[in-house]
Scaffold this motif. Sequence first.
Motif, mmCIF file in Angstrom:
data_model
loop_
_atom_site.group_PDB
_atom_site.id
_atom_site.type_symbol
_atom_site.label_atom_id
_atom_site.label_comp_id
_atom_site.label_asym_id
_atom_site.label_seq_id
_atom_site.Cartn_x
_atom_site.Cartn_y
_atom_site.Cartn_z
ATOM 1 N N PHE A 28 -12.114 10.228 -5.718
ATOM 2 C CA PHE A 28 -12.642 9.159 -6.569
ATOM 3 C C PHE A 28 -11.817 7.893 -6.377
ATOM 4 C CE2 PHE A 28 -14.233 12.736 -9.261
ATOM 5 C CZ PHE A 28 -15.575 12.398 -9.212
ATOM 6 N N GLN A 29 -12.488 6.760 -6.454
ATOM 7 C CA GLN A 29 -11.820 5.462 -6.382
ATOM 8 C C GLN A 29 -11.879 4.797 -7.756
ATOM 9 O OE1 GLN A 29 -13.814 3.080 -3.437
ATOM 10 N NE2 GLN A 29 -12.995 4.248 -1.739
ATOM 11 N N TYR A 30 -10.790 4.136 -8.113
ATOM 12 C CA TYR A 30 -10.721 3.376 -9.349
ATOM 13 C C TYR A 30 -10.233 1.981 -9.006
ATOM 14 C CZ TYR A 30 -10.659 8.149 -11.131
ATOM 15 O OH TYR A 30 -10.957 9.463 -11.385
ATOM 16 N N LEU A 31 -11.010 0.971 -9.359
ATOM 17 C CA LEU A 31 -10.667 -0.414 -9.074
ATOM 18 C C LEU A 31 -9.880 -0.989 -10.243
ATOM 19 C CD1 LEU A 31 -10.974 -2.958 -7.308
ATOM 20 C CD2 LEU A 31 -13.147 -3.378 -8.497
ATOM 21 N N ASP A 53 0.832 -1.205 0.000
ATOM 22 C CA ASP A 53 0.000 0.000 0.000
ATOM 23 C C ASP A 53 0.868 1.257 0.000
ATOM 24 O OD1 ASP A 53 -1.955 -1.917 0.324
ATOM 25 O OD2 ASP A 53 -2.445 -1.371 2.360
ATOM 26 N N CYS A 54 0.350 2.312 -0.607
ATOM 27 C CA CYS A 54 1.065 3.592 -0.646
ATOM 28 C C CYS A 54 0.074 4.720 -0.386
ATOM 29 C CB CYS A 54 1.739 3.777 -1.994
ATOM 30 S SG CYS A 54 2.623 5.336 -2.117
ATOM 31 N N PRO A 55 0.067 5.303 0.830
ATOM 32 C CA PRO A 55 -0.879 6.367 1.143
ATOM 33 C C PRO A 55 -0.584 7.691 0.435
ATOM 34 C CG PRO A 55 0.557 5.956 3.011
ATOM 35 C CD PRO A 55 0.875 4.915 1.983
ATOM 36 N N CYS A 83 -7.187 2.610 -6.490
ATOM 37 C CA CYS A 83 -6.443 3.861 -6.619
ATOM 38 C C CYS A 83 -7.368 4.991 -6.204
ATOM 39 C CB CYS A 83 -6.014 4.081 -8.063
ATOM 40 S SG CYS A 83 -4.976 2.781 -8.710
ATOM 41 N N SER A 84 -6.821 5.959 -5.506
ATOM 42 C CA SER A 84 -7.610 7.103 -5.054
ATOM 43 C C SER A 84 -7.026 8.389 -5.620
ATOM 44 C CB SER A 84 -7.648 7.171 -3.533
ATOM 45 O OG SER A 84 -8.258 6.007 -3.012
ATOM 46 N N SER A 120 -2.814 8.011 -4.297
ATOM 47 C CA SER A 120 -2.641 6.949 -3.296
ATOM 48 C C SER A 120 -3.204 5.647 -3.864
ATOM 49 C CB SER A 120 -3.301 7.310 -1.956
ATOM 50 O OG SER A 120 -4.651 7.669 -2.113
ATOM 51 N N ILE A 121 -2.587 4.549 -3.476
ATOM 52 C CA ILE A 121 -2.952 3.229 -4.010
ATOM 53 C C ILE A 121 -2.844 2.210 -2.885
ATOM 54 C CG2 ILE A 121 -2.345 1.428 -5.672
ATOM 55 C CD1 ILE A 121 -1.041 3.591 -7.403
#
Length: 196
Positions: free
Chosen positions: A160-163, A125-127, A151-152, A190-191
């Motif tokens: 927004f979130q992207y799956l 994870d990478c904030p 991904c944010s 962030s991911i």
Amino acid sequence: MTHRCKRSSGLWKIVVWDEPLFQGKKHEFTTDCYSTLEHGFSTVRSCRIESGAWAGFEHCGFQGQQFVLERGDYPCWEAWSGSNAYHVERMCSFRPIACADHGRSRLMLFEQENFQGKRAEMSDDCPSLPALGWGSSTVGSFLVRSGAWVCSQYPGYRGFQYLLESDSPAGEYKHVRELGSHAQTGQVQSIRRVQQ
């Protein structure tokens, strides 16, 4: 080589209600729900993820704003959309995330579309991508080697979130428009790996 995932029954369970706080009409799902209308719900107002990870969508047909739903309770719409770029009071379709494999996830990101420019590989994870040294506020393309990632738009998993899934066609996301029907920008800061 991208890791392919197979769906098998029994791994996913979501319980939904048509009212907040787990009230009203209730229905259990273990597979995709293309449209809550087909099951007598105008929208989902609360849900509980009992097993697996799920992708929820604002509109029927897996369209609109995406929500990653991991094990736990979501008593009202703010619980699943509270940190998104805009508040979405509806969830009208959802499906299991087949490739969620928190321990073995691998992702490559590229500065430009079509896997061009600067690149980085992730397995954790990478904030904050800027804090990690990613020089741009955008990512042009992604290659999911294994697992599922969310991904944010902003640091701290906000916006927004992207799956991204490795079982989506070859795990390749060559352009921003392939991130989902609501994708307006390549801004990703962030991911994180999806929890199973």
